[in-house]
Design a protein around this motif. Structure first.
Motif, short mmCIF file in Angstrom:
data_model
loop_
_atom_site.label_atom_id
_atom_site.label_comp_id
_atom_site.label_asym_id
_atom_site.label_seq_id
_atom_site.Cartn_x
_atom_site.Cartn_y
_atom_site.Cartn_z
N THR A 97 1.30 -1.10 0.19
CA THR A 97 0.19 -0.18 -0.42
C THR A 97 0.77 1.27 0.20
N LYS A 98 0.51 2.08 0.39
CA LYS A 98 1.18 3.67 0.19
C LYS A 98 2.31 3.43 1.39
N HIS A 99 1.97 3.18 2.73
CA HIS A 99 2.56 3.53 3.57
C HIS A 99 3.04 2.14 4.09
N ALA A 100 2.24 1.02 4.16
CA ALA A 100 2.95 -0.43 4.40
C ALA A 100 3.26 -1.37 3.14
N ASP B 95 7.34 -10.34 6.61
CA ASP B 95 8.52 -9.17 6.80
C ASP B 95 7.01 -7.97 6.51
N LEU B 96 6.80 -7.90 7.78
CA LEU B 96 6.41 -6.20 7.12
C LEU B 96 6.82 -4.96 7.73
N LYS B 97 6.60 -3.73 6.38
CA LYS B 97 7.57 -2.73 6.82
C LYS B 97 6.95 -1.47 6.36
N LEU B 98 6.20 -1.15 7.46
CA LEU B 98 5.14 0.61 7.86
C LEU B 98 5.97 2.20 7.09
N GLU B 99 5.49 2.87 7.11
CA GLU B 99 6.12 4.13 7.87
C GLU B 99 5.38 5.21 7.66
N ASP C 25 3.36 7.75 9.85
CA ASP C 25 1.70 7.50 11.36
C ASP C 25 1.95 6.15 11.10
N LEU C 26 1.52 5.01 10.64
CA LEU C 26 1.86 3.43 10.68
C LEU C 26 2.88 2.64 11.52
N LYS C 27 4.04 3.29 11.41
CA LYS C 27 5.36 2.66 11.62
C LYS C 27 5.58 3.77 13.64
N GLU C 28 4.66 5.09 13.59
CA GLU C 28 5.61 5.39 14.52
C GLU C 28 4.37 4.32 15.61
N HIS C 29 3.04 3.98 15.08
CA HIS C 29 1.60 3.82 15.84
C HIS C 29 2.33 2.14 16.53
N TYR C 30 2.59 1.77 15.90
CA TYR C 30 3.21 0.41 15.43
C TYR C 30 4.31 -0.21 16.62
#
Length: 123
Positions: free
Chosen positions: A22-25, A35-39, A41-46
């Motif tokens: 997706t756009k942010h994950a 393997d999960l990669k987030l960017e 706000d999603l990364k911060e919340h994760y």
């Protein structure tokens, strides 16, 4: 009109894995695991959720040790995992140097440990 693509499924050429993006994950699954990669706000919340899970596991371990009568072990967990990780930021050492030899002085009280608070504990 043009529609924006929300999900993008990508398979490896050899069929050994698939990615959902997706756009942010992005999530990639293969025989080796996921393997999960987030960017953003999603990364911060994760990261915050993972930090909370870490605390819950620590509290459970400490409580289990206290319930089992292993008070010393519980205090070691508190000292090593909670106090050191969360109260002390960077550690530095102040050495007294002998002007004649250029060597650090080997005496009681030296070096002096200087610590600064971690970001979790404000000044």
């Amino acid at each position: 009109g043009d529609k924006e693509k929300i999900l993008d499924f990508v398979t490896k050429d050899d069929g050994s894995g698939v990615s959902v993006q997706t756009k942010h994950a992005s999530l990639t699954v293969s025989a080796e695991g996921a393997d999960l990669k987030l960017e953003g706000d999603l990364k911060e919340h994760y990261d915050r959720v993972q930090g909370g899970i870490k605390w819950v596991k620590r509290i459970k371990r400490i409580g289990s040790k206290v319930a089992a009568g292993e008070i010393g072990t519980a205090f070691e967990i508190i000292k090593e995992e909670i106090i050191k990780e969360n109260l002390v930021g960077n550690e530095m050492y102040l050495y007294l140097i002998d002007e004649l030899t250029g060597d650090p002085v080997q005496a009681e009280g030296w070096p002096i440990k200087i610590t600064e608070p971690s970001e979790l504990v404000p000044y």
